[in-house]
Scaffold this motif. Structure first.
Motif, PDB file in Angstrom:
ATOM      1  N   LEU A   1      33.214  35.055  26.223  1.00  0.00           N
ATOM      2  CA  LEU A   1      33.213  36.675  27.943  1.00  0.00           C
ATOM      3  C   LEU A   1      31.871  35.599  28.996  1.00  0.00           C
ATOM      4  O   LEU A   1      30.901  35.948  28.208  1.00  0.00           O
ATOM      5  CB  LEU A   1      33.092  37.223  27.236  1.00  0.00           C
ATOM      6  CG  LEU A   1      33.409  38.479  28.507  1.00  0.00           C
ATOM      7  CD1 LEU A   1      34.447  38.563  28.994  1.00  0.00           C
ATOM      8  CD2 LEU A   1      33.131  39.782  28.250  1.00  0.00           C
ATOM      9  N   VAL A   2      32.251  34.916  29.671  1.00  0.00           N
ATOM     10  CA  VAL A   2      30.645  34.783  30.500  1.00  0.00           C
ATOM     11  C   VAL A   2      30.893  35.827  31.619  1.00  0.00           C
ATOM     12  O   VAL A   2      31.977  36.219  32.847  1.00  0.00           O
ATOM     13  CB  VAL A   2      31.424  33.282  31.558  1.00  0.00           C
ATOM     14  CG1 VAL A   2      30.775  32.097  29.980  1.00  0.00           C
ATOM     15  CG2 VAL A   2      32.429  33.143  31.606  1.00  0.00           C
ATOM     16  N   GLY A   3      30.066  36.174  31.954  1.00  0.00           N
ATOM     17  CA  GLY A   3      29.887  37.585  32.874  1.00  0.00           C
ATOM     18  C   GLY A   3      29.856  36.674  34.324  1.00  0.00           C
ATOM     19  O   GLY A   3      30.568  37.745  35.703  1.00  0.00           O
ATOM     20  N   SER A   4      29.337  35.652  35.100  1.00  0.00           N
ATOM     21  CA  SER A   4      29.586  35.286  36.088  1.00  0.00           C
ATOM     22  C   SER A   4      30.550  34.920  36.256  1.00  0.00           C
ATOM     23  O   SER A   4      31.219  34.090  35.800  1.00  0.00           O
ATOM     24  CB  SER A   4      27.979  33.978  36.595  1.00  0.00           C
ATOM     25  OG  SER A   4      27.485  33.716  35.513  1.00  0.00           O
ATOM     26  N   CYS A   5      31.280  35.311  37.874  1.00  0.00           N
ATOM     27  CA  CYS A   5      32.481  34.295  38.001  1.00  0.00           C
ATOM     28  C   CYS A   5      32.374  34.277  39.676  1.00  0.00           C
ATOM     29  O   CYS A   5      32.802  35.945  40.007  1.00  0.00           O
ATOM     30  CB  CYS A   5      33.886  35.514  37.328  1.00  0.00           C
ATOM     31  SG  CYS A   5      35.365  34.688  37.314  1.00  0.00           S
ATOM     32  N   GLU A   6      32.635  33.544  40.195  1.00  0.00           N
ATOM     33  CA  GLU A   6      32.671  33.485  41.476  1.00  0.00           C
ATOM     34  C   GLU A   6      34.229  33.057  42.129  1.00  0.00           C
ATOM     35  O   GLU A   6      35.366  32.699  43.216  1.00  0.00           O
ATOM     36  CB  GLU A   6      32.006  32.271  42.165  1.00  0.00           C
ATOM     37  CG  GLU A   6      30.215  32.861  42.200  1.00  0.00           C
ATOM     38  CD  GLU A   6      29.879  32.120  43.218  1.00  0.00           C
ATOM     39  OE1 GLU A   6      29.471  32.246  44.185  1.00  0.00           O
ATOM     40  OE2 GLU A   6      28.696  31.755  42.029  1.00  0.00           O
ATOM     41  N   ALA A   7      35.092  33.234  40.910  1.00  0.00           N
ATOM     42  CA  ALA A   7      36.480  32.535  41.448  1.00  0.00           C
ATOM     43  C   ALA A   7      36.828  33.674  41.679  1.00  0.00           C
ATOM     44  O   ALA A   7      36.930  34.768  42.162  1.00  0.00           O
ATOM     45  CB  ALA A   7      37.642  32.480  40.297  1.00  0.00           C
ATOM     46  N   ASP A   8      38.124  32.631  43.003  1.00  0.00           N
ATOM     47  CA  ASP A   8      39.475  34.164  44.050  1.00  0.00           C
ATOM     48  C   ASP A   8      40.233  34.600  43.121  1.00  0.00           C
ATOM     49  O   ASP A   8      41.173  35.437  43.241  1.00  0.00           O
ATOM     50  CB  ASP A   8      40.086  32.474  44.766  1.00  0.00           C
ATOM     51  CG  ASP A   8      39.277  32.082  45.858  1.00  0.00           C
ATOM     52  OD1 ASP A   8      38.066  32.451  45.796  1.00  0.00           O
ATOM     53  OD2 ASP A   8      40.043  31.253  46.446  1.00  0.00           O
TER      54      ASP A   8
END
Ligand SMILES: Cc1ncc(COP(=O)(O)O)c(C=O)c1O
Length: 385
Positions: free
Chosen positions: A144-151
């Motif tokens: 699980l990765v915390g940082s996400c900038e995806a639409d």
């Protein structure tokens, strides 16, 4: 930009000529195999030594799968159905990974019986199922990765934290499985390669901790996330993939195998939806905002308009004329079937009932999101050229 790396949306194509020459009785997505092949090669050029495992869920059209088998692609399957589909199109089971972290036990047994060797997990209970039904299989643990900038984020539901991933690698080994690596998904439609930096750094931390704990990991599965052009600028596919690989090379000590699972970034730009205007109306004499109703909507292929997350590019024969904002909606008797309202869409003021509308770059996550018979509408039709 090298000519091989021109976004496929900018290349003149047979799709337009085919669509212009046809009439369509219902909303149809037209897919062009030559475009898919060209995009595969662009991504492959950027990904270099990384193996491509196409994420079948993005578009399971059999002719598309067969073309990718011909190009040498592997596959990421979410279910028994997707595995069977790939095998029927000639895929090598050794090049199929079962990437869903929530699998039916009988599907695991099926996959094992037909020769699939690589499975994903993010929990002890899933590893128990794999050990029981695919003994000695290779497994990778999804983080699980915390940082996400995806639409279109894929965070929260899948993966486990780094500490649990280390425990699961130990547990897999204790169960007699072969824990070979780690995976993650940066989030679908991650528009710029630099957005991978923080999630990759998180992944690298756990990768190094696993190595320090004695796991000789060999497989880094970087998932999907490669973007499609929906009107907002994105990097060209080869440059984007190359920039992701450069980050991997600077963060990891040369993992033996890198695997990428593009879905959207591979097939979206190979498809165009052809649909038509059913109604243009206003809600009162005082309110000049137009409501444009199409014969396709949230339940007939455009599910990713949920939250207005994915904003498709629309095109009509009247685009050179005066344009104005409108609310865009689908045809069903469900008030959730409104595609874009918070940020209205600019469409020609002369747009009228019966006009054809093209929705560009809709080869991914459309056909299979189409409901069966909701309000009596047939599912999105598919034509392949
Ligand atoms: C495990 C896995 N891999 C790859 C993908 C494809 O992602 P994308 O379409 O963003 O490339 C998905 C999408 O849900 C996924 O769940």
């Amino acid at each position: 930009m090298p000519s091989s790396d021109v976004p496929s949306s900018d290349v003149p194509c047979a799709l337009d000529a085919f669509i212009a020459a046809q009439s369509f009785e219902r909303p149809t997505v037209v897919l062009e195999i030559a475009r898919l092949r060209a995009q595969y090669h662009r991504l492959k050029a950027g990904l270099g030594r990384a193996e491509i495992h196409y994420a079948v869920k993005a578009n399971p059209e059999p002719r598309l799968i067969a073309a990718l088998v011909g190009e040498g692609s592997g596959f990421d399957a979410a279910s028994r159905g997707e595995i069977a589909l790939c095998l029927a199109q000639g895929a090598d089971p050794a090049r199929i990974s079962f990437g869903n972290t929530v699998k039916r036990a009988s599907d695991i047994a099926y996959a094992h019986a037909v020769g699939v060797r690589l499975f994903a997990a993010d929990s002890a209970a899933e590893l128990d199922k794999i050990a029981a039904h695919a003994p000695r299989a290779e497994v990778y643990i999804r983080l699980l990765v915390g940082s996400c900038e995806a639409d279109w984020p894929l965070s929260r539901k899948f993966g486990c934290d780094g500490a649990m991933a280390l425990e699961l690698l130990d547990y897999a080994r204790a169960l007699g499985l072969e824990p070979v690596g780690l995976s993650f998904h940066v989030g679908s439609q991650t528009r710029r390669a630099e957005m991978w930096a923080a999630p990759l750094a998180e992944l690298a931390k756990t990768w190094k901790a696993a190595q320090a704990a004695g796991h000789g990991l060999s497989l880094l599965n970087i998932g999907g996330g490669f973007p499609a052009f929906y009107g907002e600028a994105i990097e060209a596919p080869c440059a984007y993939a190359g920039a992701v690989m450069a980050q991997i090379d600077s963060l990891f000590d040369a993992p033996t195998r890198v695997m990428a699972e593009p879905g959207r970034g591979l097939v979206a730009e190979a498809g165009v939806i052809v649909c038509e205007v059913l109604l243009v109306s206003q809600k009162s004499a005082q309110d000049s905002l137009r409501w444009v109703y199409l014969d396709i909507g949230r339940f007939s292929g455009l599910a990713e308009t949920e939250g207005e997350a994915i904003r498709y590019p629309f095109e009509t024969a009247k685009d050179g004329q005066a344009m104005g904002p409108c609310v865009l909606a689908g045809p069903s008797c469900d008030s959730a079937d409104v595609l874009y309202e918070k940020r209205p869409v600019m469409l020609p003021l002369a747009l009228a009932v019966g006009d054809r509308v093209l929705i560009r770059n809709t080869g991914a996550y459309t056909t299979t999101y189409s409901s069966v018979g909701f309000n009596g509408f047939p599912p999105l039709d598919v034509q392949v050229i």
